[in-house]
Design a protein around this motif. Sequence first.
Motif, short mmCIF file in Angstrom:
data_model
loop_
_atom_site.label_atom_id
_atom_site.label_comp_id
_atom_site.label_asym_id
_atom_site.label_seq_id
_atom_site.Cartn_x
_atom_site.Cartn_y
_atom_site.Cartn_z
N ALA A 178 0.84 -1.19 0.00
CA ALA A 178 0.00 0.00 0.00
C ALA A 178 0.88 1.24 0.00
CB ALA A 178 -0.91 0.01 1.22
N ALA A 179 0.31 2.37 -0.35
CA ALA A 179 1.07 3.63 -0.37
C ALA A 179 0.14 4.78 -0.06
CB ALA A 179 1.73 3.84 -1.73
N GLY A 180 0.67 5.79 0.60
CA GLY A 180 -0.10 6.99 0.88
C GLY A 180 0.79 8.07 1.46
N THR A 181 0.37 9.31 1.29
CA THR A 181 1.07 10.47 1.83
C THR A 181 0.42 10.85 3.15
OG1 THR A 181 1.62 11.22 -0.40
CG2 THR A 181 1.66 12.88 1.36
N TYR A 182 1.22 11.03 4.19
CA TYR A 182 0.63 11.06 5.54
C TYR A 182 -0.40 12.17 5.72
CZ TYR A 182 3.95 14.71 7.28
OH TYR A 182 4.66 15.87 7.49
N TRP A 183 -0.19 13.35 5.15
CA TRP A 183 -1.18 14.41 5.36
C TRP A 183 -2.42 14.23 4.49
CZ3 TRP A 183 3.66 15.39 3.26
CH2 TRP A 183 3.70 15.84 1.93
N HIS A 184 -2.31 13.49 3.40
CA HIS A 184 -3.52 13.15 2.65
C HIS A 184 -4.36 12.12 3.41
CE1 HIS A 184 -1.28 14.30 -1.32
NE2 HIS A 184 -1.71 15.35 -0.66
N LEU A 185 -3.68 11.16 4.03
CA LEU A 185 -4.38 10.12 4.77
C LEU A 185 -5.05 10.67 6.03
CD1 LEU A 185 -1.67 7.31 4.55
CD2 LEU A 185 -3.82 7.41 3.27
N ALA A 186 -4.52 11.76 6.55
CA ALA A 186 -5.03 12.29 7.83
C ALA A 186 -5.49 13.73 7.71
CB ALA A 186 -3.94 12.16 8.89
N ALA A 187 -5.95 14.12 6.53
CA ALA A 187 -6.32 15.53 6.30
C ALA A 187 -7.36 16.03 7.29
CB ALA A 187 -6.83 15.70 4.87
N GLU A 188 -8.36 15.20 7.58
CA GLU A 188 -9.44 15.63 8.47
C GLU A 188 -8.96 15.77 9.92
OE1 GLU A 188 -12.68 12.96 7.98
OE2 GLU A 188 -13.12 13.61 5.94
N ALA A 189 -7.89 15.06 10.25
CA ALA A 189 -7.34 15.18 11.60
C ALA A 189 -6.45 16.41 11.75
CB ALA A 189 -6.54 13.91 11.94
N ILE A 190 -5.81 16.82 10.66
CA ILE A 190 -4.89 17.96 10.71
C ILE A 190 -5.63 19.29 10.69
CG2 ILE A 190 -3.03 19.14 9.48
CD1 ILE A 190 -2.14 16.39 8.43
N ALA A 191 -6.62 19.41 9.84
CA ALA A 191 -7.27 20.71 9.57
C ALA A 191 -7.71 21.45 10.83
CB ALA A 191 -8.45 20.50 8.62
N PRO A 192 -8.36 20.80 11.80
CA PRO A 192 -8.84 21.54 12.97
C PRO A 192 -7.72 22.08 13.86
CG PRO A 192 -9.95 19.41 12.77
CD PRO A 192 -8.79 19.38 11.84
N LEU A 193 -6.51 21.60 13.66
CA LEU A 193 -5.40 21.99 14.52
C LEU A 193 -4.63 23.20 14.00
CD1 LEU A 193 -4.00 18.41 15.25
CD2 LEU A 193 -5.64 19.74 16.59
N LEU A 194 -4.99 23.68 12.81
CA LEU A 194 -4.28 24.78 12.17
C LEU A 194 -5.08 26.08 12.25
CD1 LEU A 194 -2.95 22.89 9.02
CD2 LEU A 194 -1.78 23.29 11.20
N ASP A 195 -4.37 27.20 12.34
CA ASP A 195 -5.01 28.51 12.46
C ASP A 195 -5.14 29.24 11.13
OD1 ASP A 195 -5.25 28.37 15.29
OD2 ASP A 195 -3.12 28.83 15.45
N ARG A 196 -4.14 29.06 10.24
CA ARG A 196 -4.10 29.90 9.04
C ARG A 196 -4.12 29.10 7.73
NH1 ARG A 196 0.11 34.89 10.39
NH2 ARG A 196 -1.05 35.65 12.23
N GLN A 197 -4.28 27.80 7.81
CA GLN A 197 -4.25 26.96 6.61
C GLN A 197 -5.33 25.88 6.71
OE1 GLN A 197 0.64 27.02 6.62
NE2 GLN A 197 -0.42 25.11 6.26
#
Length: 253
Positions: free
Chosen positions: A141-160
């Motif tokens: 399998a293959a994946g890019t970590y921020w694509h796989l976890a995009a929904e987990a990252i978004a709420p933690l950012l202020d300007r992006q």
Amino acid sequence: MAEIEWMRLTAAELNARAAAGALVIVPVASLEQHGPHLATGVDIVCATAVAQCVARLLGERGTPAVVTPCVWTGLAEHHVAFGGTVTLDYAAFAAVLGGVVRSAARAGFRRVMLLNGHGGNAEAVAVAATELSVELGIAVAAGTYWHLAAEAIAPLLDRQPGLLHACEAETSLMLALLPEAVRRERMAEAVGPSSTRVAGQPAALARRRSFKELTPSGVIGDARTASAEKGERILAAVAERIATLLQNEALWR
């Protein structure tokens, strides 16, 4: 806690992990410019940390995993104009990935995850995983970590809306993981456009451009609100999301 790093295990211990059905996680990265404020090894540090955190979570949940050393160079032609960048062509990159995965298969492992940490590698690791699955008859399998976890990252950012390049997210991760690689006195300059796409270019249309044309600073996004605490939360959220994904037995059948 059981050791998860391939290079810290003996051959006999790795044979036992293979026999137990362990998952091999291969962090894949790049060595390239990351704006005025970050060292060039960002993707290596972050991909390795994510892979190791995922493997530890899997182990705690009864799914054995081992992490190889990082494939530290990839497809970074779009950063070369800034200097400080090492890149391969696709043939060389695919050959390196193939050699690593074939070696894992010959060592008895039947499941491999290419966990990518560089945007320029995303399509290439997906193609390599497909080709190697067919060639070797194992699950790759293959994946890019921020694509796989995009929904987990978004709420933690202020300007992006998500992880970009040398940005709020990557700078936060580096402040948490390797703070000496962050030039804090240059962070005020660490801002750039919010996308690598020009007006009217949809996400589905690929057109690689030199970052030098897109962003004078080498940054996509805004690193000025980065913090170590934010980096720790991003790493934990990403690892949790990816570990949960990889525990899905249907993925490996």
